[in-house]
Design a protein around this motif. Sequence first.
Motif, PDB file in Angstrom:
ATOM      1  N   ASP A   1       0.826  -1.204   0.000  1.00 32.44           N
ATOM      2  CA  ASP A   1       0.000   0.000   0.000  1.00 32.44           C
ATOM      3  C   ASP A   1       0.867   1.262   0.000  1.00 32.44           C
ATOM      4  N   ARG A   2       1.954   1.218   0.773  1.00 33.30           N
ATOM      5  CA  ARG A   2       2.849   2.390   0.760  1.00 33.30           C
ATOM      6  C   ARG A   2       3.389   2.633  -0.647  1.00 33.30           C
ATOM      7  N   SER A   3       3.743   1.565  -1.317  1.00 34.44           N
ATOM      8  CA  SER A   3       4.268   1.712  -2.685  1.00 34.44           C
ATOM      9  C   SER A   3       3.210   2.307  -3.603  1.00 34.44           C
ATOM     10  N   ALA A   4       1.973   1.827  -3.462  1.00 33.90           N
ATOM     11  CA  ALA A   4       0.889   2.337  -4.318  1.00 33.90           C
ATOM     12  C   ALA A   4       0.595   3.803  -4.006  1.00 33.90           C
ATOM     13  N   ILE A   5       0.685   4.183  -2.742  1.00 33.36           N
ATOM     14  CA  ILE A   5       0.417   5.582  -2.372  1.00 33.36           C
ATOM     15  C   ILE A   5       1.551   6.485  -2.856  1.00 33.36           C
ATOM     16  N   LEU A   6       2.775   6.003  -2.800  1.00 34.12           N
ATOM     17  CA  LEU A   6       3.884   6.800  -3.350  1.00 34.12           C
ATOM     18  C   LEU A   6       3.700   7.005  -4.850  1.00 34.12           C
ATOM     19  N   GLU A   7       3.219   5.982  -5.525  1.00 36.13           N
ATOM     20  CA  GLU A   7       2.943   6.112  -6.957  1.00 36.13           C
ATOM     21  C   GLU A   7       1.850   7.163  -7.183  1.00 36.13           C
ATOM     22  N   LEU A   8       0.833   7.160  -6.325  1.00 34.31           N
ATOM     23  CA  LEU A   8      -0.241   8.164  -6.408  1.00 34.31           C
ATOM     24  C   LEU A   8       0.330   9.580  -6.227  1.00 34.31           C
ATOM     25  N   LEU A   9       1.152   9.766  -5.210  1.00 32.78           N
ATOM     26  CA  LEU A   9       1.739  11.097  -4.989  1.00 32.78           C
ATOM     27  C   LEU A   9       2.552  11.534  -6.203  1.00 32.78           C
ATOM     28  N   ALA A  10       3.260  10.583  -6.793  1.00 28.47           N
ATOM     29  CA  ALA A  10       4.071  10.914  -7.977  1.00 28.47           C
ATOM     30  C   ALA A  10       3.174  11.335  -9.144  1.00 28.47           C
ATOM     31  N   ARG A  11       2.093  10.606  -9.363  1.00 26.26           N
ATOM     32  CA  ARG A  11       1.197  10.947 -10.482  1.00 26.26           C
ATOM     33  C   ARG A  11       0.595  12.340 -10.284  1.00 26.26           C
ATOM     34  N   VAL A  12       0.228  12.648  -9.051  1.00 21.46           N
ATOM     35  CA  VAL A  12      -0.346  13.968  -8.763  1.00 21.46           C
ATOM     36  C   VAL A  12       0.681  15.064  -9.052  1.00 21.46           C
ATOM     37  N   ALA A  13       1.908  14.847  -8.621  1.00 20.77           N
ATOM     38  CA  ALA A  13       2.949  15.857  -8.833  1.00 20.77           C
ATOM     39  C   ALA A  13       3.229  16.055 -10.320  1.00 20.77           C
ATOM     40  N   TRP A  14       3.367  14.951 -11.036  1.00 21.28           N
ATOM     41  CA  TRP A  14       3.632  15.062 -12.482  1.00 21.28           C
ATOM     42  C   TRP A  14       2.479  15.788 -13.176  1.00 21.28           C
ATOM     43  N   ALA A  15       1.256  15.441 -12.824  1.00 23.10           N
ATOM     44  CA  ALA A  15       0.099  16.067 -13.479  1.00 23.10           C
ATOM     45  C   ALA A  15       0.059  17.566 -13.196  1.00 23.10           C
ATOM     46  N   ALA A  16       0.290  17.944 -11.945  1.00 20.01           N
ATOM     47  CA  ALA A  16       0.266  19.373 -11.602  1.00 20.01           C
ATOM     48  C   ALA A  16       1.409  20.112 -12.289  1.00 20.01           C
ATOM     49  N   ASP A  17       2.601  19.514 -12.264  1.00 23.48           N
ATOM     50  CA  ASP A  17       3.763  20.181 -12.860  1.00 23.48           C
ATOM     51  C   ASP A  17       3.626  20.309 -14.377  1.00 23.48           C
ATOM     52  N   GLU A  18       2.955  19.337 -14.989  1.00 20.64           N
ATOM     53  CA  GLU A  18       2.751  19.394 -16.443  1.00 20.64           C
ATOM     54  C   GLU A  18       1.452  20.102 -16.802  1.00 20.64           C
ATOM     55  N   ARG A  19       0.736  20.563 -15.778  1.00 22.56           N
ATOM     56  CA  ARG A  19      -0.525  21.290 -15.964  1.00 22.56           C
ATOM     57  C   ARG A  19      -1.550  20.455 -16.730  1.00 22.56           C
ATOM     58  N   LEU A  20      -1.578  19.171 -16.436  1.00 23.17           N
ATOM     59  CA  LEU A  20      -2.551  18.262 -17.049  1.00 23.17           C
ATOM     60  C   LEU A  20      -3.740  18.150 -16.102  1.00 23.17           C
ATOM     61  N   VAL A  21      -4.699  19.024 -16.296  1.00 27.43           N
ATOM     62  CA  VAL A  21      -5.794  19.187 -15.335  1.00 27.43           C
ATOM     63  C   VAL A  21      -6.597  17.901 -15.172  1.00 27.43           C
ATOM     64  N   ALA A  22      -6.966  17.264 -16.275  1.00 25.32           N
ATOM     65  CA  ALA A  22      -7.797  16.054 -16.175  1.00 25.32           C
ATOM     66  C   ALA A  22      -7.052  14.946 -15.436  1.00 25.32           C
ATOM     67  N   ASP A  23      -5.770  14.816 -15.733  1.00 27.08           N
ATOM     68  CA  ASP A  23      -4.975  13.784 -15.044  1.00 27.08           C
ATOM     69  C   ASP A  23      -4.888  14.089 -13.555  1.00 27.08           C
ATOM     70  N   PHE A  24      -4.765  15.368 -13.228  1.00 22.14           N
ATOM     71  CA  PHE A  24      -4.676  15.769 -11.823  1.00 22.14           C
ATOM     72  C   PHE A  24      -5.979  15.423 -11.099  1.00 22.14           C
ATOM     73  N   ILE A  25      -7.107  15.818 -11.675  1.00 22.29           N
ATOM     74  CA  ILE A  25      -8.403  15.599 -11.030  1.00 22.29           C
ATOM     75  C   ILE A  25      -8.690  14.105 -10.863  1.00 22.29           C
ATOM     76  N   ALA A  26      -8.211  13.306 -11.815  1.00 24.29           N
ATOM     77  CA  ALA A  26      -8.481  11.865 -11.768  1.00 24.29           C
ATOM     78  C   ALA A  26      -7.868  11.192 -10.546  1.00 24.29           C
ATOM     79  N   GLU A  27      -6.906  11.843  -9.916  1.00 21.06           N
ATOM     80  CA  GLU A  27      -6.235  11.243  -8.753  1.00 21.06           C
ATOM     81  C   GLU A  27      -6.933  11.601  -7.442  1.00 21.06           C
ATOM     82  N   PHE A  28      -8.042  12.351  -7.529  1.00 24.14           N
ATOM     83  CA  PHE A  28      -8.776  12.775  -6.332  1.00 24.14           C
ATOM     84  C   PHE A  28     -10.158  12.143  -6.317  1.00 24.14           C
TER      85      PHE A  28
END
Lengths: 305, 121
Positions: free
Chosen positions: A12-39
């Motif tokens: 679970d920790r590994s999966a949550i770290l992957e989630l945090l990474a996806r959120v950061a990449w989406a925000a940094d790349e300004r990919l709004v739909a990808d960002f929202i999909a993680e919430f």
Amino acid sequence: MGERTENVEIEDRSAILELLARVAWAADERLVADFIAEFTDDAVVERTSRDGATSRWAAQDGTLAGYVSAAGEGVSVEDRQTWNSDVTFSRWENGEVHVSSTALRVGSGGGGTSNVVLGDDRVHDVVVCGADGWRIRHRIIRLLGLGDEVGPPPVFDEAAAGGQSDRVEIEALFADYAWAVDTADVDAVMQLFSVDAVMQDPFGRFAGSGPDGVRLFFEGLFARPEFAGRMHMVSQLMLAPVGDDYRVDSYALVPAAFPNGAVNVHLLAFYRDVVRREDGQWKFVERLVGPRWERGEVDSGSKTT
Amino acid sequence: MASVSAPGIRIAYESEVYEGADAMERFAAVHGSGGGVVRRHHVNQLQARAQGDRIHARSMAMVTQLVPATSPFGAGAASMGWVGYVEDVFVKTEHGPLLESRWFRRWAGEVLSRFPREKEE
């Protein structure tokens, strides 16, 4: 919310770290739909600035997308990285996992070589696991300088602390690489590459393959006096299975220490790797370093910027 | 810190050593946030090996800091203040590993000994 319960298992920790990474990449790349999909559908993001004012973005009132642009306000940069470091986890009776991390933010203007520390926030996330995997229900961001309340200390659970995951082992490969490269230990570096590995570094204008090519590259690097003092730190690994291998995209930050004690943020870059387990050890089959790649590109070596 | 530290924890920053019951407090008073200075320590790229009832680890480290709010120049701006590495020793207990010692070291000297510049100096 109830009480804290057992530790968070390593999977679970590994999966949550992957989630945090996806959120950061989406925000940094300004990919709004990808960002929202993680919430989650009822998610809320709150950010408290140094003057004590709190801004709020919520999925239910349709404002969550606004966080992506708000995160980049205040300074104009070519690219940026948001890290999550020193992550702690605690599971609660209602199934929520509370995650506390630091979020160093670095901006770059000049192809990765003119960099500035934008901030260093404390982030508290409440994450839940549903049918689609882990998602963030509540994120609280407090800027550095507001007091640094970390999450509760983890509850030790030997059974949960044990075990292993591909992510943990691959993170160890990246750590071994950083130590080997930054201490100019070419033999240790070579242990981390498969015999047919390909290394490409547009910054160094190098592309080579096989043990001789890879060794030649690093020997050349270590002979450059200005390379001494640089540290290759990595964060936000995103793992994508490719057969038995993984393609791994990650953030690289290279601060440099100078003999007089001065420090700069020498380089902001991105790794794109293919790693493979050989004889029980993960190794690099391909290692590319350069400016940001387009997210959708999966063909190794097809750098676009 | 107390909940993750072993009794008698020893903290060192280069040659400065902090020991005893109040080691953490005295270390934090010098190297942590306070007096208008705000700092944050990060560690990553951790390597660890078990040795009996101890775990020896080393990690790359960096410290970010804010220009004090009282400064007429750049008040509140964040910057990279220090980079280096930490060498840790953890002792295994039934309550989990506890930090027994931590040594902050600059990214200089021994770790750079293979580079030509260091050999020439």
